[in-house]
Design an enzyme around this catalytic site. Structure first.
Site, mmCIF file in Angstrom:
data_model
loop_
_atom_site.group_PDB
_atom_site.id
_atom_site.type_symbol
_atom_site.label_atom_id
_atom_site.label_comp_id
_atom_site.label_asym_id
_atom_site.label_seq_id
_atom_site.Cartn_x
_atom_site.Cartn_y
_atom_site.Cartn_z
ATOM 1 C CB SER A 133 -0.898 0.000 1.246
ATOM 2 O OG SER A 133 -1.506 1.259 1.443
ATOM 3 C CE1 TYR A 158 -4.234 -2.043 4.861
ATOM 4 C CE2 TYR A 158 -3.486 0.162 4.272
ATOM 5 C CZ TYR A 158 -3.912 -1.093 3.900
ATOM 6 O OH TYR A 158 -3.993 -1.420 2.575
#
Length: 334
Positions: A133, A158
């Site tokens: 990501s 995350y």
């Protein structure tokens, strides 16, 4: 790599947004695709099941409801199918959600991912592609974001789990000679998208005349990337050879996969308003914990290797999304 139309490809997270579109693309291209997903309730399971139903129309697609955290079931799938290619898109998504539910990210993004790596080691594959990501860059001031730049200061759990995935994958590539490609996704959007994403929730609220929350008083930029551009690139990467001297010694590579054209949040909202035909009621709020000011992908490496050039403008992409949204929900959010 000897990849052809008989190749068996495992796609984890097949009921998810990118996974669904990728499975469609690969099935249309003639590959044998096995999709797995836990179909958890992080967002609408109805939307996930509708995606699966559409995929079931392809004779070369098979779906199994399996959580990648379930090592026993996962290993059985690898043993029975002998996958040539694995594309791991399964993960607990969401930056803000990770602040309230940290253990869900440890389970899916770390334990689940080590299960994938171990399965690829025990049942050798020709290529493992996995999702990272743009969140790993945190609030980097080095613009555009390059995979060559250090990114050791994640601002959310995350992001930390995604950075950990990269390090785990790197070690397995080096130790066990597993050919691995990591992809840092930049704000993917489009039809059948994730309801937790801003563009989706903005659309629902604008149509229902609810107020949208605009963080950092609208002073944010995102490298929005249309999903069709993403899946075309992933398909090209499947049989990209590891042919450089470095890759032959250590079969690991990492790419940004974004649009390379950041869009200001207010311009994004104005485009949504144009295609919906309604002006949004806006509440301006400060920056949220775990959020970042800007994302901006340096995609030169991907352009050099596979000719990657995103072709979908934000205007065209959001029009496609709004048209789908109105058709799917008939103007009403479930």
């Amino acid at each position: 790599m000897s990849i052809n139309k008989e190749t068996k490809i495992l796609v984890t997270g097949a009921a998810g947004f990118i996974g669904f579109h990728l499975c469609q693309r690969l099935c249309t291209s003639g590959f044998n695709v096995i999709g797995i997903d836990s179909v958890n309730d992080y967002y609408s399971t109805q939307l996930k099941n509708d995606r699966i139903e559409l995929l079931s129309n392809y004779p070369n697609f098979t779906f199994k409801r399996i959580d990648i955290c379930d090592k026993e079931k996962l290993d059985k799938e690898f043993a029975s199918h002998k996958f040539e290619v694995v594309i791991n898109l399964a993960a607990q998504a969401g930056v803000r959600y990770s602040i309230e539910h940290p253990y869900k990210y440890i389970d899916s993004n770390l334990i689940g991912f080590i299960n994938i790596l171990e399965a690829c080691r025990q049942h050798p594959v020709q290529h493992l592609i996995y999702a990272s990501s743009s969140s790993v860059y945190g609030n980097s001031e080095s613009i555009p974001f390059s995979t060559q730049a250090p990114c050791n200061e994640p601002v959310s759990l995350y992001a930390a789990t995604k950075k950990a995935n990269e390090m785990m994958a790197h070690s397995y590539a080096q130790l066990y000679r597993i050919p691995v490609t990591g992809l840092r996704f930049f704000t993917v959007y489009g039809p059948y998208g994730r309801p937790d994403m801003a563009y989706f929730s903005f659309t629902r609220k604008i149509i229902n005349n609810e107020t949208i929350q605009v963080y950092n008083n609208g002073d944010l930029e995102r490298d929005f990337t249309y999903v069709d551009d993403i899946v075309k690139a992933i398909e090209k990467l499947i049989d990209l050879p590891f042919d450089s001297k470095e890759e032959k010694e250590k079969p690991y590579r990492l790419f940004n996969i974004g649009n390379n054209k950041p869009v200001k949040l207010m311009a994004f909202i104005n485009t949504l308003e144009k295609h919906i035909g309604i002006t949004a009621n806006k509440e301006y709020l400060p920056m949220q914990k775990g959020d970042v000011f800007r994302t901006y992908a340096d995609i030169s490496a991907l352009e050099e290797r596979i000719g990657f050039k995103p072709s979908t403008s934000i205007d065209e992409g959001l029009k496609q999304f709004i048209d789908w949204y109105k058709s799917y929900y008939n103007g009403q959010q479930n």
